[in-house]
Design an enzyme around this catalytic site. Structure first.
Site, PDB file in Angstrom:
ATOM      1  N   CYS A 264       0.758  -1.246  -0.120  1.00  0.00           N
ATOM      2  CA  CYS A 264       0.034   0.036  -0.045  1.00  0.00           C
ATOM      3  C   CYS A 264       0.816   1.155  -0.052  1.00  0.00           C
ATOM      4  O   CYS A 264       0.896   1.824  -0.985  1.00  0.00           O
ATOM      5  CB  CYS A 264      -0.978   0.028   1.226  1.00  0.00           C
ATOM      6  SG  CYS A 264      -2.222  -1.127   0.874  1.00  0.00           S
ATOM      7  N   ILE A 265       1.459   1.338   0.920  1.00  0.00           N
ATOM      8  CA  ILE A 265       2.071   2.975   1.370  1.00  0.00           C
ATOM      9  C   ILE A 265       3.086   3.242   0.292  1.00  0.00           C
ATOM     10  O   ILE A 265       3.126   4.516  -0.125  1.00  0.00           O
ATOM     11  CB  ILE A 265       2.635   3.036   2.800  1.00  0.00           C
ATOM     12  CG1 ILE A 265       1.363   2.794   3.538  1.00  0.00           C
ATOM     13  CG2 ILE A 265       3.283   4.429   2.988  1.00  0.00           C
ATOM     14  CD1 ILE A 265       1.744   3.016   5.010  1.00  0.00           C
TER      15      ILE A 265
END
Length: 423
Positions: A264-265
């Site tokens: 994700c990040i």
């Protein structure tokens, strides 16, 4: 969901997002089929074996007992009331969105789409993908979204290794191309998730996911940058964060580390900045955060060299033990782990590198197999420097602090100790 179907739900993509979704849906009583292009994944699941950290072999066996099966043939889509796309959305080598898996899944669905089907995209992407990429492909055969079939976006919120929040107790955002599409998506999910939040449309639902992860990305960059200068002004940043966290409003704690990893990040904010750049507008916050977080592995290696120099040892030829090479604690997932960048830089500078991770039996970095310590405490005692990159619960940090000749804690998880230096 449409009536008179032999399958309630087909989940396309059986990885860290799709398999938990399939498990929860099957547990609720839905007839679920998983579709994946990987034969080893299909064969493993049908044999009762899981390849995902948060899903045990026992979970998979329970799914099979409830009628779940995994297939690699998209023909099953024609039998389904609903189809949810949970395929990866990585970046290209140039940092642009790679929608190859989404396009492939959409093509399979389009080829077998029947009237009344609900199609939901869960794969993280930039605002507009559902309407501008998925919808035209599904409508190419003559059916119309919102009329002949339902189409919606619902961002995945899977957090691997989180012991407190999973699919069942995390609210699910849904946004359809029409209000009826939103209602159809809501009807699918509300049977097995912890509440449903309706977005205004697909774009708002897509943006919600990117906003969540960009918020984390920017705040992690903030504390990472603070970590770089707090040492210079003799401030214990972790203690400052602890104190700030006592404020019951207006503050959420984030913590520095050797970089950011996972699905994700490091990836998702790039989808947002890509969309913004396509408008000819710079997105300075995200780009600056990316720059800061990407230079953390180099900062870790620079600090490691300084610590060894203080002992009168060069980095070249020194034995360096890396503890924890996954991207977060208590999982085996190594996607985008900053440990890889740290290891590459250490190898480039001539360090004798070893590692220990209770979740990773073998580790190769840029074609180089890194030797694995069997006993991390003995390994830390032998090493010139031990770097704690990931604090798995199997690691006894008190014993580690006592045994290590020099411990560099990039996670701030150890107590004050003469042999411990924090990031």
């Amino acid at each position: 969901m449409k009536r008179d179907t032999s399958v309630d739900l087909v989940v396309v993509g059986l990885g860290y997002v799709g398999l938990p979704l399939a498990r929860a849906a099957a547990a609720s009583g839905l007839k679920v089929v998983g579709l994946d292009r990987s034969r080893p994944v299909i064969e493993g699941l049908n044999s009762g074996n899981s390849h995902v950290d948060d899903i045990s072999d026992a979970d998979v066996r329970a799914m099979l007992e409830r009628g779940f099966r995994a297939v690699d043939s998209p023909e099953v889509i024609a039998e389904a009331g609903a189809v949810v796309i949970c395929v990866p959305t990585p970046l290209t080598d140039h940092g642009a969105p790679n929608l190859g898996a989404v396009n492939a899944a959409t093509a399979d669905i389009a080829a077998h789409l029947t009237p009344g089907t609900l199609v939901v995209l869960e794969s993280t992407t930039y605002p507009g993908t559902t309407d501008e990429v998925v919808r035209p492909r599904l409508e190419a055969g003559g059916m119309k979204a919102g009329v002949d079939f339902h189409l919606a976006f619902s961002p995945e919120r899977i957090d691997p290794g989180n012991p407190h929040f999973g699919l069942e107790n995390t609210p699910k955002v849904v946004g359809g191309t029409t209000p009826d599409c939103t209602k159809a998506a809501r009807a699918l999910y509300e049977g097995f998730v912890g509440g449903v939040v309706e977005a205004k449309g697909t774009r708002e639902a897509e943006m919600a996911k990117l906003l969540e992860n960009t918020y984390r990305h920017v705040n992690i960059a903030l504390v990472n940058e603070m970590a770089m200068f707090c040492r210079e002004i003799d401030v214990d940043l972790w203690d400052a964060i602890r104190c700030a966290s006592s404020k019951p409003f207006g503050f959420a704690p984030f913590y520095p580390g050797p970089g950011v990893g996972g699905h994700c990040i490091p990836i998702d904010p790039n989808y947002l900045s890509y969309k913004v750049r396509s408008l000819g507008i710079p997105f300075r916050f995200v780009e600056l955060a990316q720059e800061i977080n990407q230079r953390m592995p180099a900062h870790v290696v620079s600090r490691a060299a300084d610590l060894l120099n203080e002992q009168g040892k060069p980095l070249r030829g020194s034995r360096v033990l890396l503890l924890g090479v996954t991207y977060k604690p208590d999982i085996s997932d190594q996607r985008e782990s900053p440990a890889v960048d740290v290891a590459e830089l250490l190898l480039e500078r001539g360090a004798e590198l070893v590692y220990y991770d209770p979740r990773v039996e073998g580790w190769t970095v840029e074609g180089t197999e890194v030797a694995r310590e069997e006993d991390y405490l003995e390994g830390a005692a032998r090493a010139d420097l031990t770097i704690l990159l990931q604090n798995h619960s199997e690691l006894d940090l008190d014993k580690l602090s006592d045994r290590a000749g020099m411990l560099f804690d990039t996670r701030g998880r150890t107590a004050d100790h003469p042999q411990v230096v924090k990031l």
